[in-house]
Design a protein around this motif. Structure first.
Motif, PDB file in Angstrom:
ATOM      1  N   THR A 527       0.967  -1.321  -0.100  1.00 16.95           N
ATOM      2  CA  THR A 527       0.384   0.249   0.504  1.00 16.95           C
ATOM      3  C   THR A 527       1.223   1.257   0.143  1.00 16.95           C
ATOM      4  O   THR A 527       2.502   1.332   0.039  1.00 16.95           O
ATOM      5  CB  THR A 527      -0.691   0.094   1.518  1.00 16.95           C
ATOM      6  N   HIS A 528       0.508   2.381   0.053  1.00 12.94           N
ATOM      7  CA  HIS A 528       0.396   3.608   0.107  1.00 12.94           C
ATOM      8  C   HIS A 528       0.626   4.714   0.811  1.00 12.94           C
ATOM      9  O   HIS A 528      -0.741   5.109   0.617  1.00 12.94           O
ATOM     10  CB  HIS A 528       0.748   4.062  -1.584  1.00 12.94           C
ATOM     11  N   LEU A 529       1.689   5.382   0.704  1.00 15.34           N
ATOM     12  CA  LEU A 529       1.254   6.610   1.966  1.00 15.34           C
ATOM     13  C   LEU A 529       1.163   7.928   1.039  1.00 15.34           C
ATOM     14  O   LEU A 529       1.368   7.899  -0.195  1.00 15.34           O
ATOM     15  CB  LEU A 529       2.542   6.819   2.494  1.00 15.34           C
ATOM     16  N   ALA A 530      -0.051   8.389   1.400  1.00 13.04           N
ATOM     17  CA  ALA A 530      -1.475   9.222   0.316  1.00 13.04           C
ATOM     18  C   ALA A 530      -1.361  10.284   0.617  1.00 13.04           C
ATOM     19  O   ALA A 530      -0.409  11.159   1.808  1.00 13.04           O
ATOM     20  CB  ALA A 530      -2.560   8.534   0.697  1.00 13.04           C
ATOM     21  N   ALA A 531      -0.819  11.487  -0.178  1.00 15.17           N
ATOM     22  CA  ALA A 531      -0.856  12.365  -0.096  1.00 15.17           C
ATOM     23  C   ALA A 531      -1.692  13.581  -0.732  1.00 15.17           C
ATOM     24  O   ALA A 531      -3.916  13.025  -0.624  1.00 15.17           O
ATOM     25  CB  ALA A 531      -0.405  12.395  -1.423  1.00 15.17           C
ATOM     26  N   GLY A 532      -1.696  14.627   0.533  1.00 18.08           N
ATOM     27  CA  GLY A 532      -2.838  15.866   0.404  1.00 18.08           C
ATOM     28  C   GLY A 532      -3.331  15.087   1.549  1.00 18.08           C
ATOM     29  O   GLY A 532      -3.585  14.297   2.820  1.00 18.08           O
ATOM     30  N   GLY A 533      -4.454  16.038   1.970  1.00 19.01           N
ATOM     31  CA  GLY A 533      -5.218  16.055   2.968  1.00 19.01           C
ATOM     32  C   GLY A 533      -7.270  15.843   2.766  1.00 19.01           C
ATOM     33  O   GLY A 533      -7.226  15.537   1.798  1.00 19.01           O
ATOM     34  N   PRO A 534      -7.961  16.127   3.774  1.00 13.12           N
ATOM     35  CA  PRO A 534      -9.587  15.760   3.500  1.00 13.12           C
ATOM     36  C   PRO A 534      -9.774  16.481   2.441  1.00 13.12           C
ATOM     37  O   PRO A 534      -9.237  17.748   2.381  1.00 13.12           O
ATOM     38  CB  PRO A 534      -9.577  15.828   4.283  1.00 13.12           C
ATOM     39  N   SER A 535     -10.170  15.932   1.308  1.00 13.93           N
ATOM     40  CA  SER A 535     -10.986  16.669   0.589  1.00 13.93           C
ATOM     41  C   SER A 535     -11.905  15.968  -0.036  1.00 13.93           C
ATOM     42  O   SER A 535     -12.074  14.784  -0.304  1.00 13.93           O
ATOM     43  CB  SER A 535      -9.224  16.566  -0.265  1.00 13.93           C
ATOM     44  N   ILE A 536     -13.266  17.106  -1.012  1.00 13.18           N
ATOM     45  CA  ILE A 536     -13.868  16.174  -1.574  1.00 13.18           C
ATOM     46  C   ILE A 536     -13.194  16.527  -2.838  1.00 13.18           C
ATOM     47  O   ILE A 536     -13.146  17.439  -3.860  1.00 13.18           O
ATOM     48  CB  ILE A 536     -15.254  17.112  -2.091  1.00 13.18           C
ATOM     49  N   ASN A 537     -13.591  15.003  -3.562  1.00 11.62           N
ATOM     50  CA  ASN A 537     -12.962  15.420  -4.809  1.00 11.62           C
ATOM     51  C   ASN A 537     -13.908  14.935  -6.179  1.00 11.62           C
ATOM     52  O   ASN A 537     -14.585  13.063  -5.950  1.00 11.62           O
ATOM     53  CB  ASN A 537     -12.069  13.879  -5.187  1.00 11.62           C
ATOM     54  N   THR A 538     -14.181  14.905  -6.994  1.00 10.44           N
ATOM     55  CA  THR A 538     -15.106  14.599  -8.735  1.00 10.44           C
ATOM     56  C   THR A 538     -14.434  14.690  -9.150  1.00 10.44           C
ATOM     57  O   THR A 538     -13.059  15.177 -10.007  1.00 10.44           O
ATOM     58  CB  THR A 538     -15.188  16.315  -8.357  1.00 10.44           C
ATOM     59  N   VAL A 539     -14.941  13.652  -9.721  1.00 13.94           N
ATOM     60  CA  VAL A 539     -14.488  12.872 -10.616  1.00 13.94           C
ATOM     61  C   VAL A 539     -15.718  13.210 -12.795  1.00 13.94           C
ATOM     62  O   VAL A 539     -16.844  12.627 -11.806  1.00 13.94           O
ATOM     63  CB  VAL A 539     -14.120  11.527 -10.841  1.00 13.94           C
ATOM     64  N   PHE A 540     -15.550  13.736 -13.291  1.00 12.55           N
ATOM     65  CA  PHE A 540     -16.100  14.267 -14.244  1.00 12.55           C
ATOM     66  C   PHE A 540     -16.186  12.472 -15.165  1.00 12.55           C
ATOM     67  O   PHE A 540     -15.257  12.421 -15.529  1.00 12.55           O
ATOM     68  CB  PHE A 540     -16.096  16.032 -15.177  1.00 12.55           C
TER      69      PHE A 540
END
Length: 551
Positions: A527-540
């Motif tokens: 597994t991976h160490l994730a980047a960034g913090g809590p976020s609402i991610n939208t995929v179009f």
């Protein structure tokens, strides 16, 4: 005939230690060198430790080869200090090959053998170009250390943390321990035919679990903690330290024949680099490219202890080191196993010339479709587990990842080649992780992992000169903040793969930001160490998966 702990002098006066096994009949024989930081003392112990990868003495030596298994500097009583996959290591490998090529028992023709780090050492030696080196057989290699450690800018944390700890412990154990009664007992137990057969296809996940149990001892801080710090903490972006350890830009220096290979399920470790190396050789001119062949194996094809592909390796070395016509060069240079079809196929190129990239749309209703609507979007909460909310509080009404699934197939579907996700997405943070998984879903709902892709959003810059459709190459040298709440186009490479999907099955694509939490399926337990913090991610829904379909 066996000689243990033989000193091999380096140009700077340091001595490396090797075990040498020769045919019983006196004479001059071609030499196979296996070099790595892993204990040479364990290479004939048929235990699935994940480090028994040098190749089997009892196969090659009776067939007329000397096998030299050498510890790189600073490991298992070899002198000096290990600096991992750099120019100093390549100089040592040059000296080892030249020493092996000039001994009284040597014919002067040297090849190199072994998988994983042993394979990486082979390519390093070939770049250094010692005159006595005539051919290499590097299965399961990583030519670019950065891409082994940082997948698209995301730390391959479960692998690198376990590996560096194991390495520090295993390489500092004494010769007395590694050749002692406990190891001898293990050797005897695992040579039992029934147990050996059961474990011959042990995968990386099982091997890593074994290594973690083995890694309960201690090791000196110098150089092992500094090594881990350089790999996993201080250098998340490409810099000169990484570039010194990137052989993809040095392939023009390789003048000897190369036989590449890997297994399809090795997506989080060596499979991506196998294709990178193949691509790198293909970019060379016909005049400067050495003979290169590649075999892609099914699941467990390079299990521990490594015994697969020995017949092919023997034919390869008999051809290049003994001058025998073994037929190893006959037929197309690419041979690949097609999972679920249980077929071997061949190709003149990779990807196969008859594969065609087809677009599958990520529709807003969760359907993965050739003709889906491009209207709308879907959202998920990235890293919601980091939000400190009491158990009594309402949780945000967002999933932790998104999946798109094709309708059940009415006929079988074959694919083989490069795979790319072209994704339009917006995030509310300035950075995030994109972790992608592709699965084969059976009618009963059970899923089989196929392949994966990874990208740190801030490292999304694509090297257009080196990229092709289906295979974007990321520079990963300069982070660029993502503009919050703005749609950004990402080209995310998935590790190339091949498979047959049966009628009634479906293809499922999952997009998320964490595989450590299980939100996105992972492979082999890595597994991976994730980047960034809590976020609402939208995929179009304008996003598309490019899949290389076969006729």
């Amino acid at each position: 005939m066996t000689e243990l702990n033989v000193s091999i002098p380096m140009r700077d006066g340091v001595n490396l230690l090797a075990d040498i096994r020769r045919p019983e009949k006196p004479g001059a024989y071609p030499v196979l060198v296996s070099a790595s930081p892993y204990p040479r003392q364990l290479q004939d112990v048929l235990v699935p430790l994940g480090v028994v990868e040098a190749g089997m003495d009892d196969f090659f030596v009776p067939r007329g080869y000397v096998h030299v298994t050498v510890n790189e500097r600073g490991t298992n009583d070899s002198g000096g200090r290990w600096t991992i996959f750099d120019s100093a290591e390549r100089q040592d490998l040059y000296d080892v090959v030249e020493w092996a090529g000039t001994q009284s028992w040597s014919s002067g023709a040297v090849g190199m053998l072994g998988i994983s780090y042993f394979a990486m050492a082979q390519l390093g030696a070939a770049v250094a170009a010692p005159p006595h080196l005539k051919a290499i057989f590097p299965l399961g290699l990583s030519s670019d250390l950065y891409e082994l450690v940082w997948h698209g800018g995301l730390l391959n944390s479960a692998f690198i943390s376990g590996w560096t700890t194991m390495l520090g412990i295993a390489t500092t154990r004494s010769d007395k321990i590694l050749r002692g009664p406990a190891v001898a007992a293990l050797r005897k137990i695992f040579q039992h035919p029934g147990l050996h057969a059961k474990l011959q296809h042990t995968n990386g996940e099982a091997a890593l679990a074994t290594l973690q149990r083995f890694a309960r001892g201690t090791y000196p801080a110098d150089p092992w903690d500094e090594l881990w710090q350089n790999l996993a903490v201080e250098r998340p972006f490409r810099d000169e330290w990484w570039q010194e350890r990137n052989l993809l830009e040095k392939l023009a220096d390789v003048k000897v024949p190369v036989y590449l290979g890997c297994e399809w399920d090795n997506t989080p470790v060596h499979l991506p680099s196998t294709f990178d190396t193949w691509d790198g050789f293909q970019r060379l001119s016909d005049e400067s490219r050495p003979p290169v062949r590649m075999t892609l194996l099914g699941e467990g094809g390079l299990g521990w202890p490594w015994e697969s592909m020995h017949v092919e390796a023997l034919a390869w070395f008999d051809h290049w080191l003994k001058g025998q016509d073994t037929g190893i060069l006959e037929g197309p240079p690419v041979r690949y196993f097609l999972p679920e079809a249980d077929q071997w196929r061949t190709s003149e190129t990779w990807p196969p010339a008859d594969s065609r990239l087809a677009s599958f749309h990520l529709a807003s209703d969760g359907v993965l479709s050739r003709h889906g609507s491009t209207e709308g979007s879907r959202r998920y909460l990235a890293h919601g587990e980091r939000i400190d909310r009491s158990k009594a509080a309402h949780k945000p009404d967002f999933p932790a990842a998104l999946s798109w699934t094709t309708p059940a197939l009415t006929t079988e579907l074959d694919f083989a080649g490069n795979i790319e996700l072209q994704m339009d997405a917006a995030i509310t943070d300035a950075d995030t992780s994109w972790i992608i998984a592709l699965e084969d879903v059976a009618p009963d709902g059970s899923a089989t992992f196929i392949t994966a892709g990874w990208q740190r959003a801030a490292l999304r810059t694509v090297n257009e000169e080196r990229s092709v459709p289906g295979r974007p190459v990321l520079d990963c040298d300069t982070p660029i903040a993502v503009p919050p709440n703005k749609s950004v186009r990402y080209r995310i490479p998935l590790c190339p793969n091949a498979r047959r999907l049966h009628a009634g099955h479906s293809l499922r694509l999952t997009v998320g930001s964490s595989d450590a939490t299980g939100a996105v399926p992972s492979n082999m337990g890595f597994t991976h160490l994730a980047a960034g913090g809590p976020s609402i991610n939208t995929v179009f829904a304008t996003s598309t998966l490019l899949l290389p379909l076969l006729p």
